[in-house]
Design a protein around this motif. Sequence first.
Motif, PDB file in Angstrom:
ATOM      1  N   UNK A   1       0.839  -1.191   0.000  1.00 39.55           N
ATOM      2  CA  UNK A   1       0.000   0.000   0.000  1.00 39.55           C
ATOM      3  C   UNK A   1       0.874   1.239   0.000  1.00 39.55           C
ATOM      4  N   UNK A   2       0.257   2.378  -0.285  1.00 36.91           N
ATOM      5  CA  UNK A   2       0.958   3.652  -0.238  1.00 36.91           C
ATOM      6  C   UNK A   2       0.219   4.579   0.710  1.00 36.91           C
ATOM      7  N   UNK A   3       0.974   5.333   1.485  1.00 38.04           N
ATOM      8  CA  UNK A   3       0.388   6.235   2.476  1.00 38.04           C
ATOM      9  C   UNK A   3      -0.427   7.344   1.806  1.00 38.04           C
ATOM     10  N   UNK A   4      -0.112   7.679   0.575  1.00 38.95           N
ATOM     11  CA  UNK A   4      -0.829   8.725  -0.150  1.00 38.95           C
ATOM     12  C   UNK A   4      -1.921   8.165  -1.057  1.00 38.95           C
ATOM     13  N   UNK A   5      -2.411   6.983  -0.740  1.00 36.68           N
ATOM     14  CA  UNK A   5      -3.439   6.305  -1.540  1.00 36.68           C
ATOM     15  C   UNK A   5      -4.725   6.199  -0.729  1.00 36.68           C
ATOM     16  N   UNK A   6      -5.775   6.952  -1.091  1.00 37.59           N
ATOM     17  CA  UNK A   6      -7.013   6.890  -0.306  1.00 37.59           C
ATOM     18  C   UNK A   6      -7.664   5.520  -0.306  1.00 37.59           C
ATOM     19  N   UNK A   7      -7.550   4.799  -1.427  1.00 40.40           N
ATOM     20  CA  UNK A   7      -8.146   3.467  -1.473  1.00 40.40           C
ATOM     21  C   UNK A   7      -7.399   2.495  -0.561  1.00 40.40           C
ATOM     22  N   UNK A   8      -6.111   2.765  -0.330  1.00 38.84           N
ATOM     23  CA  UNK A   8      -5.366   1.941   0.629  1.00 38.84           C
ATOM     24  C   UNK A   8      -5.880   2.176   2.045  1.00 38.84           C
ATOM     25  N   UNK A   9      -6.213   3.415   2.364  1.00 38.05           N
ATOM     26  CA  UNK A   9      -6.788   3.755   3.670  1.00 38.05           C
ATOM     27  C   UNK A   9      -8.132   3.056   3.845  1.00 38.05           C
ATOM     28  N   UNK A  10      -8.953   3.135   2.815  1.00 32.88           N
ATOM     29  CA  UNK A  10     -10.264   2.474   2.858  1.00 32.88           C
ATOM     30  C   UNK A  10     -10.081   0.956   2.943  1.00 32.88           C
ATOM     31  N   UNK A  11      -9.153   0.418   2.135  1.00 25.97           N
ATOM     32  CA  UNK A  11      -8.907  -1.023   2.146  1.00 25.97           C
ATOM     33  C   UNK A  11      -8.402  -1.503   3.489  1.00 25.97           C
ATOM     34  N   UNK A  12      -7.511  -0.742   4.117  1.00 28.44           N
ATOM     35  CA  UNK A  12      -7.008  -1.111   5.442  1.00 28.44           C
ATOM     36  C   UNK A  12      -8.157  -1.184   6.448  1.00 28.44           C
ATOM     37  N   UNK A  13      -9.053  -0.211   6.372  1.00 23.79           N
ATOM     38  CA  UNK A  13     -10.179  -0.169   7.309  1.00 23.79           C
ATOM     39  C   UNK A  13     -11.116  -1.358   7.094  1.00 23.79           C
ATOM     40  N   UNK A  14     -11.423  -1.653   5.849  1.00 19.83           N
ATOM     41  CA  UNK A  14     -12.295  -2.798   5.563  1.00 19.83           C
ATOM     42  C   UNK A  14     -11.624  -4.115   5.934  1.00 19.83           C
ATOM     43  N   UNK A  15     -10.328  -4.228   5.642  1.00 21.66           N
ATOM     44  CA  UNK A  15      -9.609  -5.459   5.990  1.00 21.66           C
ATOM     45  C   UNK A  15      -9.582  -5.651   7.506  1.00 21.66           C
TER      46      UNK A  15
ATOM     47  N   UNK B   1      -2.562 -16.733  -2.052  1.00 27.37           N
ATOM     48  CA  UNK B   1      -3.868 -16.223  -2.471  1.00 27.37           C
ATOM     49  C   UNK B   1      -3.829 -14.702  -2.408  1.00 27.37           C
ATOM     50  N   UNK B   2      -4.313 -14.045  -3.452  1.00 26.87           N
ATOM     51  CA  UNK B   2      -4.219 -12.590  -3.528  1.00 26.87           C
ATOM     52  C   UNK B   2      -5.560 -11.936  -3.795  1.00 26.87           C
ATOM     53  N   UNK B   3      -5.705 -10.741  -3.263  1.00 19.91           N
ATOM     54  CA  UNK B   3      -6.860  -9.887  -3.533  1.00 19.91           C
ATOM     55  C   UNK B   3      -6.340  -8.491  -3.821  1.00 19.91           C
ATOM     56  N   UNK B   4      -6.815  -7.874  -4.884  1.00 15.03           N
ATOM     57  CA  UNK B   4      -6.393  -6.531  -5.257  1.00 15.03           C
ATOM     58  C   UNK B   4      -7.533  -5.550  -5.049  1.00 15.03           C
ATOM     59  N   UNK B   5      -7.203  -4.405  -4.482  1.00 17.02           N
ATOM     60  CA  UNK B   5      -8.182  -3.341  -4.329  1.00 17.02           C
ATOM     61  C   UNK B   5      -8.813  -3.279  -2.951  1.00 17.02           C
ATOM     62  N   UNK B   6      -9.537  -2.185  -2.713  1.00 15.36           N
ATOM     63  CA  UNK B   6     -10.238  -1.990  -1.436  1.00 15.36           C
ATOM     64  C   UNK B   6     -11.560  -2.733  -1.486  1.00 15.36           C
ATOM     65  N   UNK B   7     -11.465  -4.036  -1.430  1.00 19.15           N
ATOM     66  CA  UNK B   7     -12.629  -4.901  -1.601  1.00 19.15           C
ATOM     67  C   UNK B   7     -13.600  -4.791  -0.417  1.00 19.15           C
ATOM     68  N   UNK B   8     -14.842  -5.227  -0.598  1.00 18.83           N
ATOM     69  CA  UNK B   8     -15.775  -5.260   0.529  1.00 18.83           C
ATOM     70  C   UNK B   8     -15.260  -6.165   1.649  1.00 18.83           C
ATOM     71  N   UNK B   9     -15.716  -5.883   2.837  1.00 17.76           N
ATOM     72  CA  UNK B   9     -15.298  -6.636   4.022  1.00 17.76           C
ATOM     73  C   UNK B   9     -15.462  -8.137   3.832  1.00 17.76           C
ATOM     74  N   UNK B  10     -16.558  -8.557   3.197  1.00 17.82           N
ATOM     75  CA  UNK B  10     -16.826  -9.993   3.036  1.00 17.82           C
ATOM     76  C   UNK B  10     -15.767 -10.668   2.161  1.00 17.82           C
TER      77      UNK B  10
END
Length: 224
Positions: A22-36, A202-211
Amino acid sequence: MTDQIVIDQDVTGQDLTVEVWSDVACPWCYIGKTRFQAALDRFENKDRVKVIWRSYQLAPETPVGEGRTELEALVEMKGMAPDQVRQMFSSVANTAAEVGLDLDFDTAIAANTFDAHRLLHLAGDKQADLLEALFKAHFSDGKVIDDREELVRIAVSVGLDADTVRAQLASDAAADAVREDLSMARQFQVSGVPFFVANRAIAVSGAQPEEVFLQLLTQASESA
């Protein structure tokens, strides 16, 4: 919605290891971290999971200390009209609000994140707390996260020692570790972040839904 990937290197020491580029300047990384994190909190074997946050730079060419707004930087980088970028920011901010995040793109300052990534490598068991603090500083508080004294203040806020952090940033400490993460990202053909890899299998890309993240954890645990 998870992908099987083949990676030769091994990660050991826990029943289940999840590495996240992830990158600290990436909003989707912030969202993805929260969902993960929400998925991890629901996972029945949470205590068996080790999470490693790895470095990625979306805009490594960003000059240190330039101080441009994220709006100005993206207008130039993507060749979009300012109103288009504002609409994009608004959409991302609305998505972030759904998971309790307050993103203020009006005050966000574009930054080179290499030093922030170095600091994350040096943070030890404070890594996740520091990453959260860096995200908030950049996206909510309008802090300049490629300013080393600002990085010291952020590090202190999560319990790290100011003098130690200042000395580390003044040296080349962890620079090779950041470069190794970036090299691995190229090796694994990571083209966007956040990028989650469980047990190098196993890999997942993106700020995926929590499920989806819960599915990732479950599949990786069952195949461990």
